[in-house]
Design a protein around this motif. Sequence first.
Motif, PDB file in Angstrom:
ATOM      1  N   CYS A   6       0.846  -1.213   0.000  1.00  0.00           N
ATOM      2  CA  CYS A   6       0.000   0.000   0.000  1.00  0.00           C
ATOM      3  C   CYS A   6       0.879   1.260   0.000  1.00  0.00           C
ATOM      4  O   CYS A   6       0.574   2.230  -0.695  1.00  0.00           O
ATOM      5  CB  CYS A   6      -0.909   0.027   1.226  1.00  0.00           C
ATOM      6  SG  CYS A   6      -2.041  -1.358   1.325  1.00  0.00           S
ATOM      7  N   HIS A  30      -3.149  -5.582  -6.978  1.00  0.00           N
ATOM      8  CA  HIS A  30      -3.321  -5.040  -5.634  1.00  0.00           C
ATOM      9  C   HIS A  30      -4.412  -3.956  -5.627  1.00  0.00           C
ATOM     10  O   HIS A  30      -5.281  -3.939  -4.756  1.00  0.00           O
ATOM     11  CB  HIS A  30      -2.008  -4.457  -5.101  1.00  0.00           C
ATOM     12  CG  HIS A  30      -2.130  -3.920  -3.715  1.00  0.00           C
ATOM     13  ND1 HIS A  30      -1.964  -4.701  -2.590  1.00  0.00           N
ATOM     14  CD2 HIS A  30      -2.465  -2.685  -3.259  1.00  0.00           C
ATOM     15  CE1 HIS A  30      -2.176  -3.966  -1.507  1.00  0.00           C
ATOM     16  NE2 HIS A  30      -2.472  -2.725  -1.891  1.00  0.00           N
ATOM     17  N   CYS A  34      -7.471  -4.139  -3.030  1.00  0.00           N
ATOM     18  CA  CYS A  34      -7.295  -3.377  -1.785  1.00  0.00           C
ATOM     19  C   CYS A  34      -8.180  -2.124  -1.821  1.00  0.00           C
ATOM     20  O   CYS A  34      -7.978  -1.232  -2.649  1.00  0.00           O
ATOM     21  CB  CYS A  34      -5.831  -2.986  -1.613  1.00  0.00           C
ATOM     22  SG  CYS A  34      -5.547  -1.921  -0.193  1.00  0.00           S
ATOM     23  N   CYS A  37      -6.307   1.341  -1.187  1.00  0.00           N
ATOM     24  CA  CYS A  37      -5.529   1.816  -2.335  1.00  0.00           C
ATOM     25  C   CYS A  37      -6.449   2.255  -3.474  1.00  0.00           C
ATOM     26  O   CYS A  37      -6.169   3.247  -4.161  1.00  0.00           O
ATOM     27  CB  CYS A  37      -4.557   0.745  -2.821  1.00  0.00           C
ATOM     28  SG  CYS A  37      -3.120   0.576  -1.733  1.00  0.00           S
TER      29      CYS A  37
HETATM   30 ZN   LIG Z   1      -3.317  -1.349  -0.564  1.00  0.00          ZN
END
Ligand SMILES: [Zn+2]
Lengths: 170, 182
Positions: A6, A30, A34, A37
């Motif tokens: 992150c 990712h 996430c 993010c």
């Molecule tokens: Zn992240």
Amino acid sequence: MMVKPCNVLSDRMPDVVSGGAHWTPEEEDHLSSCEECALEWQLVQRAGVLGDRVAAAVDPDAMAAKVVERLRHKPRVLPFRRPGWWAAGLAAAAAAIVLLLGPFGDRETGAGPSAEIVWLVPELDSLETTELLLVLNSFDPAAPASVMVVPFIDDLERQELEQVLQAWEG
Amino acid sequence: MGFPLESGSLSDAELAAAYRAGHERAATELVTRHTRAVVRFLYSAGAGEDEVDDLTQEAFIKAFGKLDSWRGDAAFRSWLLTIAGNLLKDQFRKRKGRRMVALDERELPDRADPHGELAAGEAEQQLREGIALLPRLQREVFLLRVQQGADYAEIARALDTTPGAARVHYHHAVKRLKERLR
Ligand SMILES: [Zn+2]
């Protein structure tokens, strides 16, 4: 020490949004998994294009013409590198001379302002806001000497803040 | 010193030197080159659409008035944007503390497309409001980083701070702005 993905992505977002870098396939993965993010990426993307519409509507050539025209008529002033208290004092003294002599020159002769006085007054606009407020305060007979206007303390430049604190501490 | 016809090929530092030497066209080139960046910065930071033109003009006038204080270690544009930021700070004070002017009809897109453009306009307004409400350093670091792509070393030089502090300001800004998006 292992850096959290992150944090890596967060640091790279401005470079990617400006086109100076690209996401790797792992980073893409990712971002899609996430939430934090993804939210930050949405923010950076939106901020990256904020104001584009307004900027596109401005004509830089017209702006340049207006600025250059004003520069032509602006009296050249001697540069004040890093104006400090001495500059505020000098400006206050200059303005005091103007007040004493009258802002519109010699009343008896009816002559216009002398070149020297006109030259001194624009120096005031080279002062930072706080310095200017202090100078102006010094002209207000109703204002106690200790009165200072300090709105938005978190907005003050470090230098301004130091000056305010020094004044408070005497 | 001669002034080349192709002033567009000169660096900002060369143009600044040419202006100091009396070449008015160097000022024209600098203004043309950086106008849109100043406008984006000011509008993003909370200036009203009707204020942007005057503030941009003032930023350039102020910059040329103290060109000698630009040491050339920070990029001209970053330095110029911090001058614009200072003017905006004064503008906020003139508005008696209101950092965002009331949602202005003129700042919203055409209502002919109420679903798409209006929603986009409101999202834009909400983001500007969030940025305008940040403390000054957070606001300026965030915009220099996200809109100009400046790195922390460059931002630190422009704002007279350290790269580490600039990074902290950026992350505080992001944290606050993310909260508004949730
Ligand atoms: Zn992240």
